[in-house]
Motif scaffolding. Sequence first.
Motif, short mmCIF file in Angstrom:
data_model
loop_
_atom_site.label_atom_id
_atom_site.label_comp_id
_atom_site.label_asym_id
_atom_site.label_seq_id
_atom_site.Cartn_x
_atom_site.Cartn_y
_atom_site.Cartn_z
N TRP A 351 0.84 -1.20 0.00
CA TRP A 351 0.00 0.00 0.00
C TRP A 351 0.87 1.26 0.00
O TRP A 351 0.60 2.21 -0.72
CB TRP A 351 -0.90 -0.03 1.23
N ARG A 352 1.95 1.26 0.78
CA ARG A 352 2.69 2.49 1.00
C ARG A 352 3.96 2.66 0.17
O ARG A 352 4.31 3.78 -0.19
CB ARG A 352 3.07 2.59 2.49
N ARG A 353 4.67 1.58 -0.11
CA ARG A 353 5.99 1.75 -0.71
C ARG A 353 5.95 2.41 -2.09
O ARG A 353 6.77 3.29 -2.37
CB ARG A 353 6.73 0.41 -0.77
N PRO A 354 5.04 2.05 -2.98
CA PRO A 354 5.03 2.71 -4.30
C PRO A 354 4.82 4.22 -4.20
O PRO A 354 5.52 5.00 -4.85
CB PRO A 354 3.88 2.01 -5.04
N ASP A 355 3.86 4.65 -3.41
CA ASP A 355 3.56 6.08 -3.28
C ASP A 355 4.75 6.83 -2.70
O ASP A 355 5.16 7.87 -3.23
CB ASP A 355 2.34 6.27 -2.38
N ALA A 356 5.33 6.31 -1.61
CA ALA A 356 6.44 7.01 -0.97
C ALA A 356 7.67 7.05 -1.86
O ALA A 356 8.37 8.07 -1.94
CB ALA A 356 6.78 6.34 0.37
N THR A 357 7.95 5.96 -2.57
CA THR A 357 9.11 5.92 -3.45
C THR A 357 8.94 6.88 -4.62
O THR A 357 9.87 7.61 -4.99
CB THR A 357 9.33 4.48 -3.98
N TRP A 358 7.76 6.88 -5.20
CA TRP A 358 7.49 7.80 -6.32
C TRP A 358 7.67 9.25 -5.87
O TRP A 358 8.30 10.06 -6.56
CB TRP A 358 6.05 7.58 -6.82
N LEU A 359 7.13 9.59 -4.71
CA LEU A 359 7.24 10.96 -4.24
C LEU A 359 8.67 11.32 -3.88
O LEU A 359 9.15 12.43 -4.17
CB LEU A 359 6.32 11.15 -3.03
N ALA A 360 9.40 10.39 -3.27
CA ALA A 360 10.79 10.65 -2.89
C ALA A 360 11.65 10.93 -4.12
O ALA A 360 12.42 11.91 -4.15
CB ALA A 360 11.35 9.46 -2.12
N TYR A 361 11.51 10.10 -5.15
CA TYR A 361 12.31 10.31 -6.35
C TYR A 361 11.82 11.51 -7.15
O TYR A 361 12.60 12.16 -7.86
CB TYR A 361 12.33 9.05 -7.21
N GLY A 362 10.53 11.82 -7.03
CA GLY A 362 10.02 13.02 -7.68
C GLY A 362 10.65 14.28 -7.10
O GLY A 362 11.11 15.17 -7.83
N MET A 363 10.73 14.35 -5.76
CA MET A 363 11.36 15.49 -5.12
C MET A 363 12.86 15.50 -5.39
O MET A 363 13.48 16.57 -5.54
CB MET A 363 11.07 15.49 -3.62
N ASP A 364 13.47 14.32 -5.48
CA ASP A 364 14.88 14.21 -5.82
C ASP A 364 15.12 14.80 -7.21
O ASP A 364 16.09 15.56 -7.42
CB ASP A 364 15.28 12.74 -5.78
#
Length: 419
Positions: A351-364
């Motif tokens: 539930w959580r890992r795809p959303d958090a990873t996408w957002l983290a790399y987006g901000m990166d």
Amino acid sequence: MDIRRPRGIVQAMKTDFDILVAGGGLNGPALALALADAGLRVAVVDTRPADARAGDGFDGRAYALALASQRLLSALGLWGGLAAHAQPILEVEATQGAPGDGPGPFGLHFDSAEIEEGRLGYLLEDRFLYRALLAAMQGKVTHLSGVSVTGQQVGPAHVTASLSDGRKITARLLVGADGRGSGVAQRAGIARIGHDYGQIALVAAVDHDLPHQGVAHQYFMPSGPLAILPLPGNRSSIVWSEDAASARAILALDDAAFLEVLRPRFGDFLGPIRLAGPRFSYPLNLTLAQRYVAPRIALIGDAAHGVHPIAGQGLNLGLRDVAALAEVIVTARRRGEDIGTEAVLTRYQEWRRPDATWLAYGMDGVNALFSNRNPLLRAARELGMGMVDAIPGLRRGFMRQAAGLRLDPMPRLLTGQKL
């Protein structure tokens, strides 16, 4: 007849707690309250003394709470006491520029009037949020302050945590809410990936003569972004990212000299500015846990994902974890499942890992795109922001994403509903 309990169903062994949370910052207590409200036995192990950060003094540290995060706090029964201290974010202005040059000709303008919820989020000081969480835990959650988890041993039906004061505590699940250097994750053998940004964030609050009108500003400059975030009254919080060498030199300055460096970056749109409290700093890096779960272990917040502070999404990502993990645990418990099993915890990770990873790399990616002096990229950035700003549907989509309203499925707590 040999009647066996189905795999994953709770065994009869008694534990001290259902859930043991390592980490008493903000995410850990929020998760503990959500689970305690649903009838689970929860303890929080907090390295700080019980009265840490519980004073009334203003220190300038604040969080940009997405609208979904505010709804979670409402579901936990906290928002009624916090609303008076919160500053609504009514608009967001994002532009690029350089110190002394002012903002560029194109940018993004988000207006909360364009979405039906009427708010993009809120600014809330750390002291009010932490104190509210601390008070709410009394009588609901066992708060073990001034100690830390120093060891963990996982068994087939429980986990035993060793504390720094010599105690041992058993629980069905150990949650790591213990930050980017999570000891829980390390002891579970969970590896991390990421990199250092070579930047340091300078955090402070300033008073200014003119009202901010509830507008948050994000300036993208070659050395790093500067966020100017509205607080109640004629006061704003700043999160100013600079390359590490420059940041260390700025940190060594006295307050008057610090302001002299800040003013060309801040601008004069709010009139004269004055420091309103102490200054803080922290190094910036990207660090992502390769797994969010292990046998009888789950990670939330910075223990799972440490991200760049662009757009102020760090705490909001953590509260999304809180909402999802709480819902997974409570649902499993009501079904009679063992809440610490791989089958249950995998639901949370998926539930959580795809959303958090996408957002983290987006901000990166945003930080890499803007934190440079390449004139061709500058022109492309101006064009891109101008195009997004000119397309209402796309602009509203970005606003709803920033407000935390585009998760699918949306955890119930983030909609303001109790579990």
